[in-house]
Each structure stands twice: as structure tokens, then as C-alpha cells.
Design an enzyme around this catalytic site. Structure first.
Site, mmCIF file in Angstrom:
data_model
loop_
_atom_site.group_PDB
_atom_site.id
_atom_site.type_symbol
_atom_site.label_atom_id
_atom_site.label_comp_id
_atom_site.label_asym_id
_atom_site.label_seq_id
_atom_site.Cartn_x
_atom_site.Cartn_y
_atom_site.Cartn_z
ATOM 1 N N SER A 74 104.465 64.303 26.466
ATOM 2 C CA SER A 74 105.372 64.396 27.556
ATOM 3 C C SER A 74 106.114 65.354 27.852
ATOM 4 O O SER A 74 107.235 65.436 27.999
ATOM 5 C CB SER A 74 106.346 63.010 27.232
ATOM 6 O OG SER A 74 105.857 61.971 27.282
ATOM 7 N N GLU A 113 93.663 59.868 22.797
ATOM 8 C CA GLU A 113 92.976 58.860 23.457
ATOM 9 C C GLU A 113 91.381 58.557 22.946
ATOM 10 O O GLU A 113 90.917 57.356 22.917
ATOM 11 C CB GLU A 113 92.999 59.269 24.990
ATOM 12 C CG GLU A 113 94.374 58.729 25.517
ATOM 13 C CD GLU A 113 95.070 59.764 26.580
ATOM 14 O OE1 GLU A 113 94.152 60.277 27.322
ATOM 15 O OE2 GLU A 113 96.114 59.914 26.692
HETATM 16 P P1 PGA Z 1 101.097 63.827 28.458
HETATM 17 O O1 PGA Z 1 99.897 63.989 27.771
HETATM 18 O O2 PGA Z 1 101.779 65.176 28.668
HETATM 19 O O3 PGA Z 1 101.085 62.976 29.680
HETATM 20 O O4 PGA Z 1 102.099 62.974 27.866
HETATM 21 C C1 PGA Z 1 99.574 64.801 26.847
HETATM 22 C C2 PGA Z 1 98.178 64.846 26.378
HETATM 23 O O5 PGA Z 1 97.729 63.747 26.209
HETATM 24 O O6 PGA Z 1 97.646 65.722 25.872
#
Ligand code: PGA
Length: 256
Positions: free
Chosen positions: A213, A97
């Protein structure tokens, strides 16, 4: 070689101080018997109150980002020394991100890694390919570029004390986790690259987490793979029961 299992919760931009403190007070007794190490990457504003609330427990508090300078006129940025002062012990760097939404480059991430090490914070460095790169068969190329550039100038000793997280971008927040086999294959690729570019001892010691996920229903099958030493959990770490279950199940993983 037996490596520690580290389960990290990444809260992203969620939770007020009150919510964060209530969460960790509920979490701590639920995971007190776990054999895995629990890390929580919390929002900046909650680092100090969460660290205080967790005193006397073995849960480790950290941050999700930092600047590459030690201080300066950088409006809106936070320095590693400030995070440490607030009670952080580690910092997530290079999260997808940050790379994609905030356009952080590998060279910027590299400067942050070096600053975090200098500041005495343990970097948790994230790498991983996008869906487009995945479909084009470019995983190894992307991992090689990200690791080589983000870890430029980092010694074998420093690297062995860090954590790497393989987070395929297509699996983050999509409910589409990589399969244990896909994750294991990427972890093996990363470990081989570390052995080649640094040394075998470092590759053997390095903790490599999988993220994307992770849920209570897939955590254990991922951790049962010999090269998967921990998990970086986003969405499911916001729910105390889900996160505690992932942590407690991780203690049950098949001995490696
Ligand atoms: P998520 O995020 O478990 O919601 O897929 C993982 C992360 O961004 O570290």
C-alpha cells in the site's frame, strides 16, 4: 554507507502490450531527472516491447516470476533464460501472491533464487508475515524462516547484489501500509539477520525495499527511515502520475 534508492513498480496481471508501451513512453520523461533507480516488473507478454520502448533510458525492466528449471516439459512455465532473452534484468521471487495463491514454498523459492542468479537475473526476493502471524507476534520468526530457507546456499557476494523486499502481507493491496516505524523495525531485523548469517559488509550493502500500500502520500515518510532503501509499489504503479510522483519524491528523501 550510502545505498542506492530503488523504486520498483509491480504491475501484476495488468496491461496489454499497447497499454504498457504507452505507459512507459509517458513515464520515462516524467522521471528522467530522478536520482532513484526505477525498476518495472511487467507481465511476461510485455517484457520485450517495454524493454524496446525504454532503450536509451535508465529504467530497468524485469519479470514477476520464473521457474526453477532452465528448460523442460513444464507446461505454462517460463525460464529465467527466456526472460533475459526478452530483455528482463531482474525478477521478483517469493511474492506473497505466489506463496499464498500458488502455494510456493520457501524451498521452491530458494531454487528459483539460485536459478535466477545462475541465469544472470537480479532476484528481488519478497518476505513478510501474514495478518494472523502479525497479530500473533510472529514477525521475526516468519522472517527468519523465509530468509534462511529462501537464501540457503546463496553467497554473501550474491546476496549483496540482490534486492530484498519486506512486504507484510496485511499491507498488500489493503490501503493499510505499515507505518514507517513498523517497516523500519522489520528492515533492521532483516539487516541484523543478514549480518549474523552472512556478514556485516553484506548487510550494509544490501538494498531492502518496503512494499504494501505504498502511495504518493506515504512514500517519502517511509523512505526517510535510514533502513528503507526503496519501495515495491503495486497498485499505485499502474497510474503513471502516481508512480512518477513516488519516484520523484524519493529523490527528495532526507539524506542518510
Ligand atoms: P500494493 O502491492 O502496493 O498494491 O499494496 C504491493 C505488492 O504486492 O508488491
Amino acid at each position: 554507507m550510502e545505498r542506492a534508492v530503488v523504486i520498483t513498480g509491480n504491475w501484476k496481471m495488468y496491461k496489454t502490450i499497447e497499454e504498457a508501451v504507452a505507459f512507459v513512453k509517458e513515464l520515462a520523461p516524467k522521471v528522467a531527472a530522478a536520482q532513484s533507480q526505477v525498476y518495472l516488473a511487467v507481465p511476461f507478454t510485455t517484457i520485450q516491447p517495454v524493454a524496446e520502448a525504454l532503450q536509451g533510458t535508465s529504467i530497468v525492466v524485469g519479470a514477476q516470476n520464473m521457474n526453477d528449471a532452465s528448460e523442460g516439459a513444464f507446461t505454462g512455465e517460463v525460464a529465467g533464460g527466456m526472460l533475459k532473452d526478452a530483455g528482463a534484468k531482474f525478477v521478483i521471487l517469493g511474492h506473497s501472491e505466489r506463496r499464498h495463491i500458488f502455494h510456493e514454498s520457501d524451498t521452491f523459492v530458494n531454487r528459483k533464487v539460485k536459478r535466477a542468479l545462475a541465469d544472470g537475473l537480479q532476484p528481488v526476493l519478497c518476505v513478510g508475515e501474514t495478518l494472523q502471524e502479525h497479530e500473533a507476534g510472529q514477525r521475526d520468526e516468519v522472517l527468519t524462516r523465509q530468509l534462511t530457507m529462501s537464501l540457503e546456499g546463496v553467497s554473501a557476494e550474491q546476496l549483496a547484489a540482490m534486492i530484498l523486499a519486506y512486504e507484510p502481507v496485511w499491507a498488500i493491496g489493503t490501503n493499510l501500509s505499515a507505518t514507517p516505524e513498523q517497516a523500519e523495525s522489520a528492515h533492521q531485523f532483516i539487516r541484523d539477520l543478514v549480518a549474523k548469517n552472512w556478514n556485516q559488509e553484506t548487510a550494509d550493502a544490501l538494498i531492502i525495499q518496503y512494499g504494501g500500500s505504498v502511495r504518493p502520500n506515504n512514500a517519502k515518510s517511509l523512505l526517510d527511515k535510514p533502513g528503507i532503501d526503496g519501495l515495491l509499489v503495486g497498485g499505485a504503479s499502474l497510474n503513471v502520475d502516481f508512480f512518477a510522483q513516488i519516484v520523484n519524491d524519493s529523490s527528495l528523501r532526507t539524506a542518510k
